[in-house]
Motif scaffolding. Structure first.
Motif, PDB file in Angstrom:
ATOM      1  N   MET A 427       0.883  -1.305  -0.001  1.00 51.77           N
ATOM      2  CA  MET A 427      -0.018   0.117  -0.030  1.00 51.77           C
ATOM      3  C   MET A 427       0.904   1.229  -0.045  1.00 51.77           C
ATOM      4  SD  MET A 427      -2.930   1.053   2.576  1.00 51.77           S
ATOM      5  CE  MET A 427      -3.712  -0.398   2.627  1.00 51.77           C
ATOM      6  N   ALA A 428       1.926   1.307   0.738  1.00 56.04           N
ATOM      7  CA  ALA A 428       2.832   2.393   0.603  1.00 56.04           C
ATOM      8  C   ALA A 428       3.477   2.881  -0.494  1.00 56.04           C
ATOM      9  CB  ALA A 428       4.078   2.010   1.794  1.00 56.04           C
ATOM     10  N   ILE A 429       3.725   1.606  -1.169  1.00 56.28           N
ATOM     11  CA  ILE A 429       4.496   1.698  -2.661  1.00 56.28           C
ATOM     12  C   ILE A 429       3.350   2.092  -3.675  1.00 56.28           C
ATOM     13  CG2 ILE A 429       5.620   0.463  -4.601  1.00 56.28           C
ATOM     14  CD1 ILE A 429       6.962  -1.265  -2.413  1.00 56.28           C
ATOM     15  N   GLU A 430       2.111   1.496  -3.619  1.00 56.99           N
ATOM     16  CA  GLU A 430       1.287   1.905  -4.688  1.00 56.99           C
ATOM     17  C   GLU A 430       0.545   3.239  -4.439  1.00 56.99           C
ATOM     18  OE1 GLU A 430      -0.452   0.718  -8.124  1.00 56.99           O
ATOM     19  OE2 GLU A 430       1.267  -0.182  -7.207  1.00 56.99           O
ATOM     20  N   CYS A 431       0.128   3.277  -3.275  1.00 60.45           N
ATOM     21  CA  CYS A 431      -0.583   4.489  -2.815  1.00 60.45           C
ATOM     22  C   CYS A 431       0.064   5.626  -2.610  1.00 60.45           C
ATOM     23  CB  CYS A 431      -1.673   4.033  -1.658  1.00 60.45           C
ATOM     24  SG  CYS A 431      -2.752   2.787  -2.164  1.00 60.45           S
ATOM     25  N   LEU A 432       0.996   5.531  -1.608  1.00 58.25           N
ATOM     26  CA  LEU A 432       1.806   6.656  -0.936  1.00 58.25           C
ATOM     27  C   LEU A 432       3.107   6.929  -1.757  1.00 58.25           C
ATOM     28  CD1 LEU A 432       1.426   5.900   2.802  1.00 58.25           C
ATOM     29  CD2 LEU A 432       0.044   7.209   1.259  1.00 58.25           C
ATOM     30  N   MET A 451       5.896   0.970  14.468  1.00 58.00           N
ATOM     31  CA  MET A 451       6.832   1.910  14.410  1.00 58.00           C
ATOM     32  C   MET A 451       7.217   2.113  12.725  1.00 58.00           C
ATOM     33  SD  MET A 451       6.700   3.578  17.042  1.00 58.00           S
ATOM     34  CE  MET A 451       8.036   4.873  16.779  1.00 58.00           C
ATOM     35  N   GLN A 452       7.489   1.078  12.350  1.00 61.43           N
ATOM     36  CA  GLN A 452       7.940   0.890  11.055  1.00 61.43           C
ATOM     37  C   GLN A 452       6.828   1.761   9.855  1.00 61.43           C
ATOM     38  OE1 GLN A 452       8.777  -2.813   9.533  1.00 61.43           O
ATOM     39  NE2 GLN A 452      10.564  -3.122  10.736  1.00 61.43           N
ATOM     40  N   LYS A 453       5.558   1.280  10.254  1.00 63.33           N
ATOM     41  CA  LYS A 453       4.481   2.074   9.516  1.00 63.33           C
ATOM     42  C   LYS A 453       4.326   3.460   9.886  1.00 63.33           C
ATOM     43  CE  LYS A 453       1.733  -2.416  10.036  1.00 63.33           C
ATOM     44  NZ  LYS A 453       0.531  -2.806  10.761  1.00 63.33           N
ATOM     45  N   LEU A 454       4.699   3.733  11.104  1.00 62.13           N
ATOM     46  CA  LEU A 454       4.385   5.171  11.575  1.00 62.13           C
ATOM     47  C   LEU A 454       5.480   5.917  10.908  1.00 62.13           C
ATOM     48  CD1 LEU A 454       3.464   7.521  13.348  1.00 62.13           C
ATOM     49  CD2 LEU A 454       5.175   6.707  15.203  1.00 62.13           C
ATOM     50  N   LEU A 455       6.744   5.400  10.677  1.00 60.98           N
ATOM     51  CA  LEU A 455       7.920   6.101  10.015  1.00 60.98           C
ATOM     52  C   LEU A 455       7.662   6.376   8.712  1.00 60.98           C
ATOM     53  CD1 LEU A 455      10.801   4.664  11.809  1.00 60.98           C
ATOM     54  CD2 LEU A 455      10.090   7.004  12.231  1.00 60.98           C
ATOM     55  N   VAL A 456       7.063   5.236   8.102  1.00 65.12           N
ATOM     56  CA  VAL A 456       6.643   5.416   6.548  1.00 65.12           C
ATOM     57  C   VAL A 456       5.504   6.483   6.519  1.00 65.12           C
ATOM     58  CG1 VAL A 456       5.354   4.344   4.545  1.00 65.12           C
ATOM     59  CG2 VAL A 456       7.158   3.137   5.973  1.00 65.12           C
ATOM     60  N   ARG A 458       4.951   8.987   8.354  1.00 64.52           N
ATOM     61  CA  ARG A 458       5.735  10.514   8.473  1.00 64.52           C
ATOM     62  C   ARG A 458       6.458  10.949   7.303  1.00 64.52           C
ATOM     63  NH1 ARG A 458       9.102   9.787  14.245  1.00 64.52           N
ATOM     64  NH2 ARG A 458       7.588  10.454  15.809  1.00 64.52           N
ATOM     65  N   LYS A 459       6.988   9.923   6.524  1.00 63.46           N
ATOM     66  CA  LYS A 459       7.782  10.292   5.335  1.00 63.46           C
ATOM     67  C   LYS A 459       6.847  10.898   4.503  1.00 63.46           C
ATOM     68  CE  LYS A 459      11.962   6.983   5.398  1.00 63.46           C
ATOM     69  NZ  LYS A 459      13.003   8.093   4.668  1.00 63.46           N
ATOM     70  N   TRP A 460       5.554  10.208   4.239  1.00 64.47           N
ATOM     71  CA  TRP A 460       4.379  10.691   3.339  1.00 64.47           C
ATOM     72  C   TRP A 460       4.211  12.053   3.784  1.00 64.47           C
ATOM     73  CZ3 TRP A 460      -0.368  12.277   5.148  1.00 64.47           C
ATOM     74  CH2 TRP A 460      -1.394  12.541   4.215  1.00 64.47           C
ATOM     75  N   ARG A 461       4.015  12.330   5.063  1.00 64.65           N
ATOM     76  CA  ARG A 461       3.653  13.527   5.567  1.00 64.65           C
ATOM     77  C   ARG A 461       4.527  14.807   5.208  1.00 64.65           C
ATOM     78  NH1 ARG A 461       2.866  14.203  11.834  1.00 64.65           N
ATOM     79  NH2 ARG A 461       5.449  14.069  11.729  1.00 64.65           N
ATOM     80  N   GLU A 462       5.767  14.297   5.368  1.00 60.23           N
ATOM     81  CA  GLU A 462       7.095  15.239   5.137  1.00 60.23           C
ATOM     82  C   GLU A 462       7.035  15.640   3.744  1.00 60.23           C
ATOM     83  OE1 GLU A 462      10.505  13.266   6.306  1.00 60.23           O
ATOM     84  OE2 GLU A 462       9.904  13.568   8.477  1.00 60.23           O
ATOM     85  N   ARG A 463       6.650  14.695   2.788  1.00 59.36           N
ATOM     86  CA  ARG A 463       6.741  14.901   1.294  1.00 59.36           C
ATOM     87  C   ARG A 463       5.621  15.903   0.989  1.00 59.36           C
ATOM     88  NH1 ARG A 463       5.741   9.763  -1.356  1.00 59.36           N
ATOM     89  NH2 ARG A 463       3.625  10.369  -1.344  1.00 59.36           N
ATOM     90  N   GLU A 464       4.323  15.914   1.856  1.00 53.34           N
ATOM     91  CA  GLU A 464       3.134  16.682   1.556  1.00 53.34           C
ATOM     92  C   GLU A 464       3.596  18.083   1.627  1.00 53.34           C
ATOM     93  OE1 GLU A 464       0.207  15.491  -0.222  1.00 53.34           O
ATOM     94  OE2 GLU A 464       1.587  13.857  -0.610  1.00 53.34           O
ATOM     95  N   GLN A 465       4.570  18.348   2.431  1.00 53.81           N
ATOM     96  CA  GLN A 465       4.962  19.861   2.863  1.00 53.81           C
ATOM     97  C   GLN A 465       3.956  20.596   3.444  1.00 53.81           C
ATOM     98  OE1 GLN A 465       6.477  21.212  -0.938  1.00 53.81           O
ATOM     99  NE2 GLN A 465       8.478  19.914  -0.862  1.00 53.81           N
ATOM    100  N   GLY A 466       3.487  20.296   4.487  1.00 54.01           N
ATOM    101  CA  GLY A 466       2.388  21.076   5.177  1.00 54.01           C
ATOM    102  C   GLY A 466       1.119  20.709   4.860  1.00 54.01           C
ATOM    103  N   HIS A 467       0.753  19.656   3.611  1.00 55.36           N
ATOM    104  CA  HIS A 467      -0.301  19.261   3.197  1.00 55.36           C
ATOM    105  C   HIS A 467      -0.730  17.771   3.738  1.00 55.36           C
ATOM    106  CE1 HIS A 467      -1.037  23.296   1.407  1.00 55.36           C
ATOM    107  NE2 HIS A 467       0.104  23.090   0.826  1.00 55.36           N
ATOM    108  N   GLY A 468      -0.309  17.169   4.520  1.00 52.07           N
ATOM    109  CA  GLY A 468      -0.346  16.064   5.126  1.00 52.07           C
ATOM    110  C   GLY A 468      -1.606  15.855   5.869  1.00 52.07           C
ATOM    111  N   THR A 469      -2.855  16.156   5.376  1.00 56.19           N
ATOM    112  CA  THR A 469      -3.937  16.130   5.910  1.00 56.19           C
ATOM    113  C   THR A 469      -4.586  14.710   5.925  1.00 56.19           C
ATOM    114  OG1 THR A 469      -5.377  16.797   4.245  1.00 56.19           O
ATOM    115  CG2 THR A 469      -4.202  18.443   5.615  1.00 56.19           C
TER     116      THR A 469
END
Length: 496
Positions: A427-432, A451-456, A458-469
């Motif tokens: 899901m992380a590869i295909e959707c995020l 915690m692995q899921k959480l860190l991934v 977080r990476k998605w949220r950082e990439r969204e640059q303030g729009h990780g809603t």
């Protein structure tokens, strides 16, 4: 040849009922074989959940879900040569129902062999079952493909409602094995499981399909290893740049007859900074493409063509696909020919006329894209849930489109991380849009799976640059999100 049934714990799983059929009028399907019907005894823990919100229009779904080049009956127009398509003429054809999120569904009513008229997938069933499947990109799993093997056909994510009902799957391949081309050829399948993959043997192969005995259901696709350069059925795909200039500019792609490859091309063009319209010309190459051969594009009258030649390789695993750029100063009719460099044989040819693109209305296309983007941002909630959420938003002053919403907190991401199931890496590869390297780095840093899921995330949220809603995450996960995740995101939306 029949296949043995898989073990009961084959990993097949039932689908939630919020995967609704997309129909021409935009409403969920009903009647025989619809997505909400289940064979007797099928697990239905999610079937009592609320249904999806308003579906996207049929026009949007056609653009989003259809494999490239479908004819009026829904079947693929990218047919192989006579040698490669005769063997399956007697198989029972089934036309799948289209579901939101780029998925297809067929209801297999009895034991037997059934072939999807759109994707070419062939299923051997031991009992009635509902099968859902979607087309994936090979490039996202490139790191999992062993160097000794090459991609042989599309990659699919297949699921089944009844564990043990699906015995075998025959995956279409894009190789031509006529004459001595089949000598020294070995087929296998890549079976993506969790963060890794297994190379599993194929039961057998034909001139058009690779047969695999189902072990468990997750992304699977055919691979090939050959003693000589393989010969591919090819396709030429045309896109015209849309702008205010009177001159003409085209992108011309040379691809294998592989739906995953062609879908990647369509996606790359769609996300280009320039605007393009696809020019529909017969795409099938009349001559086979061979790995390592060089091809050049010729235009009459003469045009600027860059590059002068392309060395053909199956680019399924590559993010960036090679193409010719054709530029003509005057908007006149012209002819394009693809020629093999060594033999000077014409592989493909098409006459392009002004009427092939003159009807295109850029303003209407802009309006269509704008309308579509609003619909795609709608949460997949039931009518009652939408009413409840709308009421809460009116009280809090939140907007429907998520403007002003804050990015998800670490605590909220942790809630979602705990709800992600064992397929979270896919899901992380295909959707995020995560890379395998991202996931491998996280796993090297942290042993705890949650915690692995959480860190991934977080990476998605950082990439969204303030729009990780919450809304952005729901939009990214789409139909892959479980009902529990949708409920959690709905709660976060109500709080924003």
């Amino acid at each position: 040849m029949s296949c043995p049934a898989p073990e009961p714990d084959s990993g097949a799983e039932s689908l939630s009922s919020d995967e609704k059929e997309v129909t021409p009028n935009g409403l969920e399907g009903s009647g025989s074989g619809s997505a909400e019907e289940h064979p007797e005894g099928e697990a239905s823990s999610e079937d009592s959940s609320s249904s999806s919100s308003e579906e996207e229009s049929d026009e949007e779904q056609e653009e989003k879900e259809s494999p490239p080049y479908c004819n009026e009956s829904g079947g693929s127009c990218l047919l192989s040569c006579e040698h490669c398509r005769n063997e399956n003429d007697q198989k029972e054809q089934v036309t799948p129902r289209r579901l939101a999120g780029g998925q297809f569904m067929v209801q297999l009513e009895a034991e037997g062999s059934f072939q999807c008229s759109v994707t070419g997938l062939l299923f051997e069933a031991a009992a009635p079952a509902r099968v859902t499947y979607s087309l994936l990109s090979w490039s996202k799993f490139a790191a999992l493909v062993p160097r000794a093997w090459a991609v042989a056909g599309p990659l699919f994510d297949v699921r089944c409602s009844a564990p043990g009902a699906l015995r075998c799957i025959h995956f279409p391949h894009c190789l031509c094995l006529r004459g001595d081309a089949g000598a020294g050829v070995a087929f296998t399948v890549l079976h993506v499981q969790g963060g890794g993959a297994a190379v599993e043997p194929s039961a057998e192969f034909s001139s058009s399909h690779v047969k695999w005995v189902v072990s468990s259901l997750s992304p699977v696709g055919p691979l090939i290893r050959s003693q000589q350069p393989p010969r591919y059925h090819g396709a030429v795909i045309l896109y015209k740049a849309v702008d205010e200039h009177p001159s003409l500019s085209f992108w011309v792609y040379l691809a294998t007859n592989n739906d995953s490859f062609i879908k990647d091309i369509s996606k790359a063009v769609k996300h280009s900074k320039r605007k393009f319209v696809q020019i529909e010309k017969p795409p099938v190459c009349q001559k086979l493409l061979q790995e390592g051969k060089k091809y050049r594009l010729i235009c009459e009258p003469e045009a600027e063509i860059t590059p002068e030649e392309i060395e053909f390789v199956d680019g399924s695993l590559l993010k960036l696909k090679s193409y010719f750029e054709v530029y003509l100063e005057k908007p006149d009719d012209f002819t394009l020919s693809l020629v093999e460099q060594d033999s000077d044989e014409t592989v493909w040819k098409a006459r392009l006329r002004e009427r092939d693109w003159i009807h295109y209305d850029q303003n209407k296309n802009e309006q269509k894209r704008s309308t579509g983007s609003v619909k795609k941002r709608k949460p997949a909630l039931s009518i009652l849930e939408e009413e409840e959420l709308r009421s809460k938003k009116q009280k809090t002053g939140s907007t429907a489109d998520g403007m002003g919403a804050k990015s998800l907190t670490d605590q909220q991401l942790l809630v979602i991380a705990k709800l992600l199931d064992r397929s979270w890496r896919e899901m992380a590869i295909e959707c995020l849009q995560m890379e395998m390297k991202d996931i491998d780095d996280v796993r090297a840093m942290e042993e705890d799976v949650t915690m692995q899921k959480l860190l991934v995330l977080r990476k998605w949220r950082e990439r969204e640059q303030g729009h990780g809603t919450a809304e952005a995450l729901q939009r990214s996960l789409g139909e892959k999100a479980t009902y529990e995740i949708l409920q959690a995101l709905q709660g976060f939306l109500a709080q924003s």
